[in-house]
Design an enzyme around this catalytic site. Structure first.
Site, PDB file in Angstrom:
ATOM      1  N   HIS A  88       0.817  -1.216   0.000  1.00  0.00           N
ATOM      2  CA  HIS A  88       0.000   0.000   0.000  1.00  0.00           C
ATOM      3  C   HIS A  88       0.852   1.268   0.000  1.00  0.00           C
ATOM      4  CE1 HIS A  88      -3.931  -1.934   1.738  1.00  0.00           C
ATOM      5  NE2 HIS A  88      -3.610  -2.353   0.532  1.00  0.00           N
ATOM      6  N   LYS A 105      -7.901  -0.911   3.140  1.00  0.00           N
ATOM      7  CA  LYS A 105      -7.423  -1.052   4.515  1.00  0.00           C
ATOM      8  C   LYS A 105      -6.560  -2.320   4.632  1.00  0.00           C
ATOM      9  CE  LYS A 105      -9.668  -4.781   5.353  1.00  0.00           C
ATOM     10  NZ  LYS A 105      -8.877  -6.001   5.617  1.00  0.00           N
ATOM     11  N   ASP A 114      -5.266  -7.834   8.956  1.00  0.00           N
ATOM     12  CA  ASP A 114      -6.279  -8.252   8.004  1.00  0.00           C
ATOM     13  C   ASP A 114      -7.678  -8.260   8.608  1.00  0.00           C
ATOM     14  OD1 ASP A 114      -6.318  -9.684   5.146  1.00  0.00           O
ATOM     15  OD2 ASP A 114      -4.249  -9.547   5.838  1.00  0.00           O
TER      16      ASP A 114
END
Length: 322
Positions: free
Chosen positions: A76, A94, A175
């Site tokens: 990311h 996310k 996660d």
């Protein structure tokens, strides 16, 4: 019309592409991947006119207004940095990055450039979750005293799976645990006390984690996440005069049930359309149309505070990614 690009071509990228069809004013115009073959296949499958075999080429496309970063979370930071450096607005899946320092760097870069940046925490844009927040704020369950939330997967995951890879930010916390932690933060903000424990895997990532957040107001959040068994993926918000139950999956529930002391339970239905990504995409478009550089529903401050919490929890349970 808002012109979207998608960076990455995995399952989440595909689901997002399908949900964009449900968003008025959204047009998916480009996709980028690390390989041209993957980008071309994805573009053909989703009828996307332009595809690129690198992130840099996608970010350089002046015909793209905003890019959705759908890579695994270990990438990311790099992917978002490429987009921001090219001046593109970004919606980042996310968890935002692997840690607070890299998250802070991206937020500061977006602010310095005046570029829109938002974490794709879809729970914060979900209409029913927003309705639940209103009920709690309006005193529907009295004075809040706690929240309970869990997210566990059955597994078992083989040693080569990314969820067991420390270098990829593996483990349950980033996660799965990001959802219970984000729910507690959404309801009650930053806790004053944090305690956590986890059973670690042979790779030294967390596979079964318990978290208790304490607030000086008296609120207690009991949260859990794991890769060793299928939990209910439910949540309850408790108050002095009742509670609100969120069924599976609590971060995108099909209904909520309001229990008031002395009254019959009241079911609050939700209209589930698509996969749930359309609400966050619509919020991005609303913000861009209004000239905003961050969303009031998913502000930078929330992203930074949740990441700080996750960093603190990782420190307590002994999980380090480098």
């Amino acid at each position: 019309m808002t012109r979207w690009g998608i960076l990455a071509t995995g399952n989440i990228a595909a689901r997002f592409a399908e949900d964009l069809r449900l968003v008025p004013g959204a047009e998916l115009v480009a996709v980028g991947s690390r390989t041209p073959e993957s980008a071309e296949r994805f573009a053909a499958r989703h009828e996307i006119p332009r595809w690129y075999g690198s992130w840099t080429e996608l970010a350089a496309d002046d015909g793209v207004d905003v890019i959705y970063v759908a890579t695994p979370h270990a990438a990311h930071y790099e992917a978002t940095r490429v987009c921001l450096d090219a001046g593109r607005a970004v919606l980042v899946e996310k968890p935002f990055t692997l840690d607070l320092p890299t998250t802070t760097e991206l937020v500061e870069a977006a602010r310095a450039r005046g570029i829109f940046l938002m974490e794709a925490m879809w729970m914060r844009t979900n209409p029913l979750i927003l309705r639940v927040l209103e009920l709690v704020a309006d005193g529907a369950i009295g004075e809040p005293t706690g929240v309970r939330a869990d997210f566990g997967l059955a597994g078992p995951f083989p040693p080569e799976h990314r969820l067991r890879a420390r270098a990829l930010g593996g483990g349950a916390l980033l996660d799965l645990g990001v959802y219970p932690v984000s729910l507690a933060h959404l309801l009650f903000g930053v806790p004053q006390h944090v305690r956590a424990w986890a059973k670690l895997s042979p790779e030294d990532v967390d596979e079964n984690t318990g978290i208790v957040l304490g607030y000086d107001s008296g609120v207690v959040a009991t949260l859990s996440c794991g890769l060793v068994g299928p939990s209910g993926v439910t949540a309850s918000i408790i108050g002095t005069c009742g509670r609100i139950d969120l069924p599976e999956p609590f971060f995108r529930p099909g209904s909520a049930v309001l229990h008031r002391v002395g009254a019959e339970p009241e079911t609050l239905p939700a209209e589930l359309v698509g996969g749930g990504y359309q609400d966050e995409a619509a919020e991005v478009q609303r913000c861009l149309a209004a000239g905003l550089t961050e969303s009031p529903l998913v502000p930078h401050s929330a992203t930074l505070e949740v990441m700080a919490l996750l960093d603190g929890i990782r420190e307590q349970i002994g999980v380090h990614y480098s």
